[in-house]
Every structure is written in structure tokens, then in C-alpha cells.
Write a protein that holds these residues in place. Sequence first.
Motif, PDB file in Angstrom:
ATOM      1  N   LEU A  44       3.256  -5.151   3.676  1.00  0.00           N
ATOM      2  CA  LEU A  44       2.157  -4.439   4.336  1.00  0.00           C
ATOM      3  C   LEU A  44       1.897  -3.080   3.685  1.00  0.00           C
ATOM      4  O   LEU A  44       0.752  -2.627   3.626  1.00  0.00           O
ATOM      5  N   GLN A  45       2.945  -2.438   3.187  1.00  0.00           N
ATOM      6  CA  GLN A  45       2.787  -1.123   2.564  1.00  0.00           C
ATOM      7  C   GLN A  45       2.251  -1.203   1.137  1.00  0.00           C
ATOM      8  O   GLN A  45       1.547  -0.312   0.696  1.00  0.00           O
ATOM      9  N   THR A  46       2.590  -2.275   0.414  1.00  0.00           N
ATOM     10  CA  THR A  46       2.245  -2.346  -1.012  1.00  0.00           C
ATOM     11  C   THR A  46       1.193  -3.398  -1.345  1.00  0.00           C
ATOM     12  O   THR A  46       0.606  -3.349  -2.425  1.00  0.00           O
ATOM     13  N   GLY A  47       1.012  -4.376  -0.451  1.00  0.00           N
ATOM     14  CA  GLY A  47       0.126  -5.490  -0.748  1.00  0.00           C
ATOM     15  C   GLY A  47       0.756  -6.516  -1.680  1.00  0.00           C
ATOM     16  O   GLY A  47       0.123  -7.493  -2.055  1.00  0.00           O
ATOM     17  N   GLN A  48       2.028  -6.312  -2.038  1.00  0.00           N
ATOM     18  CA  GLN A  48       2.744  -7.213  -2.951  1.00  0.00           C
ATOM     19  C   GLN A  48       3.849  -7.953  -2.190  1.00  0.00           C
ATOM     20  O   GLN A  48       4.602  -7.336  -1.437  1.00  0.00           O
ATOM     21  N   ALA A  49       3.930  -9.266  -2.406  1.00  0.00           N
ATOM     22  CA  ALA A  49       4.991 -10.074  -1.802  1.00  0.00           C
ATOM     23  C   ALA A  49       6.089 -10.263  -2.835  1.00  0.00           C
ATOM     24  O   ALA A  49       5.926 -11.037  -3.780  1.00  0.00           O
ATOM     25  N   ASN A  50       7.191  -9.544  -2.690  1.00  0.00           N
ATOM     26  CA  ASN A  50       8.311  -9.675  -3.622  1.00  0.00           C
ATOM     27  C   ASN A  50       9.122 -10.910  -3.231  1.00  0.00           C
ATOM     28  O   ASN A  50       9.906 -10.869  -2.295  1.00  0.00           O
TER      29      ASN A  50
END
Length: 166
Positions: A142-148
Motif C-alpha cells: 500500500l505504501q509503495t505500490g509494489q508487491a514484493n
Amino acid sequence: MTHKTHRAFGCYGIATIDQHLIVIRKNGGPYIHRFDLPGGSLDGPEPLEHDVLREFNEETGLTATIDRQLGATSFVYPWQYEHWTINQHICVFYTLTITGGQLAKTVPQFIGQDSLGAQAIPLEKLTWENASPLVMFAKSFLQTGQANLTTKTFREWTVLKEAAAL
């Protein structure tokens, strides 16, 4: 020492209300007394998409639709459970849009229910001390828009003896 690995599989929903993450208060397993994402195990030969929506509703009182599947990853950590010494929690994550229902601070209890109820928590209040790795994955997304989606391995994992504070 030989490690015996327990594997758990589940589908989990990431949804927000006013930029607060919807979480449950966990009542079992290695995340007991922590905030966790709504979701869980398949019920028989259930489609993944059905599982995440059913579990989300059972654990939060909310209905939702799927926006998209973010993908799958796993969390690996030491956990003494029955005859196992390692847990590998395999998770499929979905972003959800809430469509109805009431956020349930308490939910009906039945065999297999491991949610005590749901809350909407500001992201900055969710930490490694009070939340599961799933919640921390959702917070990062939610903070970065990236799913690690890289597997995260922990050398240690603390099973809490009492409810974590905010």
C-alpha cells in the motif's frame, strides 16, 4: 538437526477503509495475538477467488469484489508445532474493493474460525511487533505500490502470549 516443515496455504485480501488497512485479531497459530490479513485455507476443492471472498466475509463481516491477484509468496520461520520445527506459509494475495456489510469487531466463532473480529488500522500503527508478515506485506504494498513476492525467511519468530498493543 533435521527440520520437519509444516506448510500452510491460504488466500488473503488487502482492503482499506479511509486508507486504514482492514485486519483481523488472530486467535490461533503462529500469528496468535497479532493483527493478520483476512483470509485463509481453501474449503475443499474451492476456487482461489471464492476462498478469498468467503474468508474475507467470515472474518470481517464485509463483502468485497476482487480487483486483482497480486501473486503468491511464502514466509518461512521456526515454529514448534506438533512434530514440526519450521513453518512455510504460502500466501496468494488479492486486492479487494469493499462492496457492503458492516466491519465486525466480533465475528461468529466456529471450528476453523481464527478471527476474533476485524478492525481498520492506520498503516503507521502496524509493526513487526504487533502484526503478521502478511500485514507487513500489505503495508509495504500500500505504501509503495509494489508487491514484493520474494520469499521472506525469518531466523526467529515470536509467538505472542498476549494481545499486541497498538
